[in-house]
Design a protein around this motif. Structure first.
Motif, short mmCIF file in Angstrom:
data_model
loop_
_atom_site.label_atom_id
_atom_site.label_comp_id
_atom_site.label_asym_id
_atom_site.label_seq_id
_atom_site.Cartn_x
_atom_site.Cartn_y
_atom_site.Cartn_z
N LEU A 39 35.29 -2.45 44.14
CA LEU A 39 35.08 -1.51 43.05
C LEU A 39 33.61 -1.06 43.01
CD1 LEU A 39 36.46 -1.69 39.49
CD2 LEU A 39 34.04 -1.30 39.84
N ALA A 40 32.70 -2.00 43.20
CA ALA A 40 31.27 -1.69 43.14
C ALA A 40 30.85 -0.68 44.21
CB ALA A 40 30.46 -2.98 43.29
N ILE A 80 31.54 3.20 38.87
CA ILE A 80 30.84 2.61 37.73
C ILE A 80 29.83 3.58 37.13
CG2 ILE A 80 28.95 1.48 38.98
CD1 ILE A 80 31.03 0.00 36.06
N ASP A 81 29.43 4.59 37.88
CA ASP A 81 28.45 5.57 37.41
C ASP A 81 29.10 6.82 36.81
OD1 ASP A 81 26.35 3.93 38.15
OD2 ASP A 81 26.22 4.79 40.16
N ARG A 123 26.63 -3.31 38.92
CA ARG A 123 25.41 -2.86 39.60
C ARG A 123 24.72 -4.02 40.32
NH1 ARG A 123 25.31 0.44 34.82
NH2 ARG A 123 26.02 2.50 35.45
N THR A 124 24.79 -5.21 39.74
CA THR A 124 24.26 -6.40 40.41
C THR A 124 25.06 -6.70 41.67
OG1 THR A 124 23.50 -7.32 38.30
CG2 THR A 124 23.81 -8.87 40.12
N GLN A 148 23.73 -7.07 45.51
CA GLN A 148 23.93 -8.32 46.25
C GLN A 148 24.78 -8.13 47.49
OE1 GLN A 148 25.58 -11.04 43.38
NE2 GLN A 148 23.57 -11.70 42.68
N TYR A 149 25.74 -7.24 47.42
CA TYR A 149 26.67 -7.03 48.52
C TYR A 149 26.54 -5.61 49.07
CZ TYR A 149 28.84 -11.30 46.80
OH TYR A 149 29.07 -12.59 46.41
N SER A 150 25.30 -5.17 49.26
CA SER A 150 25.11 -3.81 49.76
C SER A 150 25.68 -3.70 51.16
CB SER A 150 23.62 -3.45 49.74
OG SER A 150 22.90 -4.31 50.56
N LYS A 151 26.25 -2.54 51.42
CA LYS A 151 26.89 -2.30 52.72
C LYS A 151 25.93 -1.66 53.68
CE LYS A 151 31.63 -2.13 51.26
NZ LYS A 151 32.86 -1.44 51.28
#
Length: 74
Positions: free
Chosen positions: A10-11, A26-27, A66-67, A71-74
């Motif tokens: 989802l993030a 989320i934005d 957003r956190t 933390q799990y940026s692609k």
């Protein structure tokens, strides 16, 4: 409560169409999510994610997503 993998996905999911195409779910503006909630979310995974975004925004938990994005940026 959604599972960890669902929240990570989802993030990193962006709106696939419309005025807000390519914006992270989320934005999306709150009024847009509320409009979808009253109209009915689309079927399938996108609808499930938009419904979860509605619940997160309703409870003030956007920062959690957003956190996760950081933390799990692609």
């Amino acid at each position: 409560m959604p599972n960890k993998d669902f929240l990570i996905q989802l993030a990193h999911t962006k709106m696939p169409y419309g005025k807000y195409k390519d914006r992270y779910l989320i934005d999306l503006p709150e009024y847009y999510i509320v409009w979808y909630h009253s109209k009915g979310f689309p079927k399938g995974k996108l609808g499930d994610m938009l419904n979860q975004v509605y619940e997160l925004k309703l409870n003030g938990l956007e920062d959690m997503v957003r956190t996760i994005q950081k933390q799990y940026s692609k």
